[in-house]
Structures are given as C-alpha cells and as structure tokens.
Write a protein that holds these residues in place. Structure first.
Motif, mmCIF file in Angstrom:
data_model
loop_
_atom_site.group_PDB
_atom_site.id
_atom_site.type_symbol
_atom_site.label_atom_id
_atom_site.label_comp_id
_atom_site.label_asym_id
_atom_site.label_seq_id
_atom_site.Cartn_x
_atom_site.Cartn_y
_atom_site.Cartn_z
ATOM 1 N N GLU A 185 0.853 -1.217 -0.122
ATOM 2 C CA GLU A 185 -0.247 0.281 0.521
ATOM 3 C C GLU A 185 0.934 1.331 -0.050
ATOM 4 O OE1 GLU A 185 -2.879 -0.300 3.394
ATOM 5 O OE2 GLU A 185 -3.883 -2.011 2.201
ATOM 6 N N CYS A 186 1.733 1.391 0.676
ATOM 7 C CA CYS A 186 2.308 2.852 1.339
ATOM 8 C C CYS A 186 4.151 1.979 1.389
ATOM 9 C CB CYS A 186 2.069 3.599 1.606
ATOM 10 S SG CYS A 186 2.140 3.471 3.446
ATOM 11 N N GLY A 187 4.687 2.894 1.907
ATOM 12 C CA GLY A 187 6.219 2.942 2.628
ATOM 13 C C GLY A 187 6.794 4.131 2.859
ATOM 14 N N PHE A 188 6.924 4.167 4.687
ATOM 15 C CA PHE A 188 7.355 4.881 5.303
ATOM 16 C C PHE A 188 8.851 4.654 5.888
ATOM 17 C CE2 PHE A 188 8.296 7.144 9.150
ATOM 18 C CZ PHE A 188 7.364 8.817 9.215
ATOM 19 N N ILE A 189 9.621 5.645 5.992
ATOM 20 C CA ILE A 189 10.989 5.462 6.314
ATOM 21 C C ILE A 189 11.668 6.897 6.768
ATOM 22 C CG2 ILE A 189 13.535 6.241 5.478
ATOM 23 C CD1 ILE A 189 12.669 4.726 3.038
ATOM 24 N N ASP A 190 11.731 6.769 8.471
ATOM 25 C CA ASP A 190 12.527 7.135 9.331
ATOM 26 C C ASP A 190 13.904 7.386 8.939
ATOM 27 O OD1 ASP A 190 13.824 8.199 11.693
ATOM 28 O OD2 ASP A 190 12.196 8.841 12.600
ATOM 29 N N ALA A 191 14.990 7.950 8.580
ATOM 30 C CA ALA A 191 15.990 7.812 7.961
ATOM 31 C C ALA A 191 16.838 6.860 9.165
ATOM 32 C CB ALA A 191 16.937 9.164 7.234
ATOM 33 N N SER A 192 16.532 7.445 10.251
ATOM 34 C CA SER A 192 17.551 6.552 11.514
ATOM 35 C C SER A 192 17.529 5.579 11.645
ATOM 36 C CB SER A 192 17.599 7.520 12.791
ATOM 37 O OG SER A 192 15.963 7.824 13.116
ATOM 38 N N ALA A 193 16.235 4.919 11.009
ATOM 39 C CA ALA A 193 16.036 3.319 11.378
ATOM 40 C C ALA A 193 16.210 2.612 10.104
ATOM 41 C CB ALA A 193 14.287 3.640 11.355
ATOM 42 N N VAL A 194 16.684 3.543 8.650
ATOM 43 C CA VAL A 194 16.901 2.647 6.978
ATOM 44 C C VAL A 194 17.941 2.991 6.498
ATOM 45 C CG1 VAL A 194 16.091 2.538 4.747
ATOM 46 C CG2 VAL A 194 14.593 2.989 6.897
ATOM 47 N N ILE A 195 18.628 4.254 6.975
ATOM 48 C CA ILE A 195 19.430 4.739 6.480
ATOM 49 C C ILE A 195 21.154 5.120 7.304
ATOM 50 C CG2 ILE A 195 21.517 6.787 4.782
ATOM 51 C CD1 ILE A 195 18.073 7.054 3.785
ATOM 52 N N MET A 196 22.089 4.324 7.136
ATOM 53 C CA MET A 196 23.314 4.332 7.291
ATOM 54 C C MET A 196 24.328 5.431 7.317
ATOM 55 S SD MET A 196 24.982 0.159 7.091
ATOM 56 C CE MET A 196 24.192 -0.789 7.916
ATOM 57 N N PHE A 197 25.526 5.896 8.692
ATOM 58 C CA PHE A 197 25.698 6.953 8.240
ATOM 59 C C PHE A 197 26.943 6.418 8.656
ATOM 60 C CE2 PHE A 197 24.745 7.482 12.309
ATOM 61 C CZ PHE A 197 26.039 8.014 12.954
ATOM 62 N N ALA A 198 27.955 7.307 8.081
ATOM 63 C CA ALA A 198 29.521 6.891 8.158
ATOM 64 C C ALA A 198 30.020 8.039 9.513
ATOM 65 C CB ALA A 198 30.325 7.499 7.137
ATOM 66 N N GLU A 199 30.642 8.036 10.213
ATOM 67 C CA GLU A 199 30.651 9.362 11.120
ATOM 68 C C GLU A 199 31.617 9.900 11.070
ATOM 69 O OE1 GLU A 199 29.707 11.449 14.961
ATOM 70 O OE2 GLU A 199 29.030 9.392 14.845
ATOM 71 N N LYS A 200 32.072 9.848 10.292
ATOM 72 C CA LYS A 200 33.307 10.513 9.938
ATOM 73 C C LYS A 200 33.076 12.306 8.582
ATOM 74 C CE LYS A 200 38.232 10.248 7.740
ATOM 75 N NZ LYS A 200 38.627 10.063 8.805
ATOM 76 N N PHE A 201 31.988 11.270 8.433
ATOM 77 C CA PHE A 201 30.944 12.631 7.104
ATOM 78 C C PHE A 201 29.715 13.088 8.087
ATOM 79 C CE2 PHE A 201 33.741 9.780 4.273
ATOM 80 C CZ PHE A 201 35.036 10.554 4.673
ATOM 81 N N ARG A 202 29.359 12.785 9.007
ATOM 82 C CA ARG A 202 28.342 12.702 9.258
ATOM 83 C C ARG A 202 27.767 14.585 9.091
ATOM 84 N NH1 ARG A 202 26.162 11.777 15.795
ATOM 85 N NH2 ARG A 202 24.015 13.185 15.649
ATOM 86 N N PHE A 203 28.603 14.987 9.141
ATOM 87 C CA PHE A 203 28.329 16.912 9.250
ATOM 88 C C PHE A 203 28.201 16.517 7.771
ATOM 89 C CE2 PHE A 203 28.991 15.597 13.549
ATOM 90 C CZ PHE A 203 28.122 15.888 14.038
ATOM 91 N N ASP A 204 28.216 16.569 6.978
ATOM 92 C CA ASP A 204 28.410 16.672 5.723
ATOM 93 C C ASP A 204 27.748 16.360 4.401
ATOM 94 O OD1 ASP A 204 31.983 16.527 4.985
ATOM 95 O OD2 ASP A 204 31.432 15.136 5.997
ATOM 96 N N PHE B 142 17.065 14.161 -3.353
ATOM 97 C CA PHE B 142 16.895 15.327 -2.511
ATOM 98 C C PHE B 142 18.183 15.834 -2.340
ATOM 99 C CE2 PHE B 142 13.498 12.539 -2.872
ATOM 100 C CZ PHE B 142 11.966 13.227 -3.349
ATOM 101 N N TYR B 143 18.186 16.240 -1.037
ATOM 102 C CA TYR B 143 19.502 17.244 -0.674
ATOM 103 C C TYR B 143 19.460 17.460 0.695
ATOM 104 C CZ TYR B 143 23.090 20.620 0.012
ATOM 105 O OH TYR B 143 24.061 21.241 0.194
ATOM 106 N N ALA B 144 20.524 16.587 1.357
ATOM 107 C CA ALA B 144 20.776 17.094 3.196
ATOM 108 C C ALA B 144 21.621 18.422 3.479
ATOM 109 C CB ALA B 144 20.192 16.071 4.075
ATOM 110 N N LYS B 145 21.826 18.866 4.012
ATOM 111 C CA LYS B 145 23.217 19.611 4.412
ATOM 112 C C LYS B 145 23.774 19.109 5.226
ATOM 113 C CE LYS B 145 21.528 22.022 8.673
ATOM 114 N NZ LYS B 145 20.882 23.114 9.279
ATOM 115 N N ASP B 146 23.372 17.862 5.978
ATOM 116 C CA ASP B 146 23.999 16.632 6.603
ATOM 117 C C ASP B 146 22.691 14.845 7.005
ATOM 118 O OD1 ASP B 146 22.893 17.437 9.191
ATOM 119 O OD2 ASP B 146 23.950 19.473 9.636
ATOM 120 N N TYR B 147 23.619 14.483 7.535
ATOM 121 C CA TYR B 147 23.195 13.896 7.702
ATOM 122 C C TYR B 147 21.902 13.775 9.218
ATOM 123 C CZ TYR B 147 21.427 8.358 9.245
ATOM 124 O OH TYR B 147 20.731 7.339 9.853
ATOM 125 N N ASP B 148 21.958 14.539 9.708
ATOM 126 C CA ASP B 148 21.423 14.966 11.201
ATOM 127 C C ASP B 148 20.056 15.721 10.468
ATOM 128 O OD1 ASP B 148 23.354 14.412 12.272
ATOM 129 O OD2 ASP B 148 23.184 15.275 14.330
#
Length: 203
Positions: free
Chosen positions: A111-130, A158-164
């Motif tokens: 029927e549909c999908g829902f994503i909260d990024a923190s539950a699905v999308i990994m990050f590298a701490e080294k680049f968390r603020f890139d 889409f574009y985001a200024k950083d992972y947070d």
C-alpha cells in the motif's frame, strides 16, 4: 571536505517489506586509515529511547569502484567496518526489513512506504556533518512526500546539508494526495491516503 556522499533507496518488492539501500562514498582517500565505519543509529529523532534498528539489516556487502568485493566486519551491534583497498571510493549495499508502521520508524507494504532515515539509512560518523544526496526509486507510480529539498531537475532526488538534517525529514512513499498551504510564508504539505473522503480546505 570534497567527499561526495550519495544514497539510493529502492523498494522493488514492497510486499516483502524490504528496502534496498546503496550508499556511495567518493573522493575519500581510504589509504590513510585503511577502513571506514558505517553505522545505523539506535535512536530516532523525537523519541528518546534506544532502538534496535540494526537487527533488520540483511545482505550487507561492500565494493570498490571496480565492483571488487571489500571485506568487512561488525565492531558492535550497529557498526560495520569496511576495509578499503587504498582507493578513494567505497560503496555499501544492504537491505532493511521494514514492517513497523505503528511506531513510525520504517514500514513498507503493497500500500505504501514510510522511512525515518535513522531506522533505514546508515551513515559514516566521519562524514556525519557533510552534505549528501538521496535518490528514491519509488515502486510503480508511487511518489515521495518529504521535507527534504529536491535536487534541481532530478525526480525523487533530494539534498540534505548533513545526516542529522536527513534524520529530521521522514519520507512517505505511495499514492498519497498532497496538498500545499502557506502560513507566515512557510510552506506546509499535508498528505491524505488515496482512498479517504475529506475536504482538504477544511482540514
């Protein structure tokens, strides 16, 4: 830094409740440290209790720019350490089982999908603020509704200024009907399920 971070999220078989994620790190000199850690949070924005999102990860793999496999190991329950081969490119791939609509973390059905990024999308701490880009490949005729900014001229990208920032912008993917309105020059979008009767203006 000059590092280029890009994600692709697809959902080719929604009834299996599986998101497929590809995360590419380019222009990063991996020879200095020899490895890069990728993590999935144990938190979700707006809800301050520890979650076990990493338990839903399946089929993790990593490769270099020539699609050669890179070895990896887990350093704790939600961190994957990928060994580089000295290049400036690492790509990871994995799937996430997602069937938790009720607690607004990650859900996918026919029927549909829902994503909260923190539950699905990994990050590298080294680049968390890139800054990063995220391309969603919706199933069939579905579309994406999110607070993220569109990358100019590219559908569902889409574009985001950083992972947070990414983690603060949930995504609804489906046949929802979106209605825009403005309050104090701020744009809002409210989405309704496709089979609901309602008066959008009253809502």
């Amino acid at each position: 830094s000059d590092v280029k971070l890009s994600y692709t999220v697809s959902m080719p078989f929604p009834s299996n409740h599986m998101y497929e994620i590809v995360y590419t790190v380019e222009n990063y000199d991996t020879s200095v440290e020899g490895s890069l850690d990728f993590s999935l949070p144990a938190w979700r924005s707006g809800r301050y209790n520890i979650q076990d999102f990493s338990s839903g990860v399946q089929e993790f793999s990593a490769e270099d720019i020539n699609s050669n496999k890179l070895s990896w190991s887990k350093t704790d329950k939600d961190t994957w350490r990928v060994k580089s081969n000295g290049g400036n490119f690492i790509k990871i791939k994995y799937k996430v089982f997602s069937n938790e609509f009720s607690i607004r973390t990650r859900g996918l059905s026919d029927e549909c999908g829902f994503i909260d990024a923190s539950a699905v999308i990994m990050f590298a701490e080294k680049f968390r603020f890139d800054p990063l880009t995220l391309k969603v490949i919706p199933f069939g005729s579905w579309h994406v509704t999110t607070g993220l900014d569109n990358l100019a001229g590219e559908d569902n990208t889409f574009y985001a200024k950083d992972y947070d920032y990414l983690a603060d912008c949930p995504m609804l993917i489906g046949n929802q009907k979106d209605h825009e309105f403005f309050t104090n020059d701020k744009k809002f979008v409210v989405s309704f399920p496709p089979d609901l009767n309602y008066d959008a203006d009253k809502v």
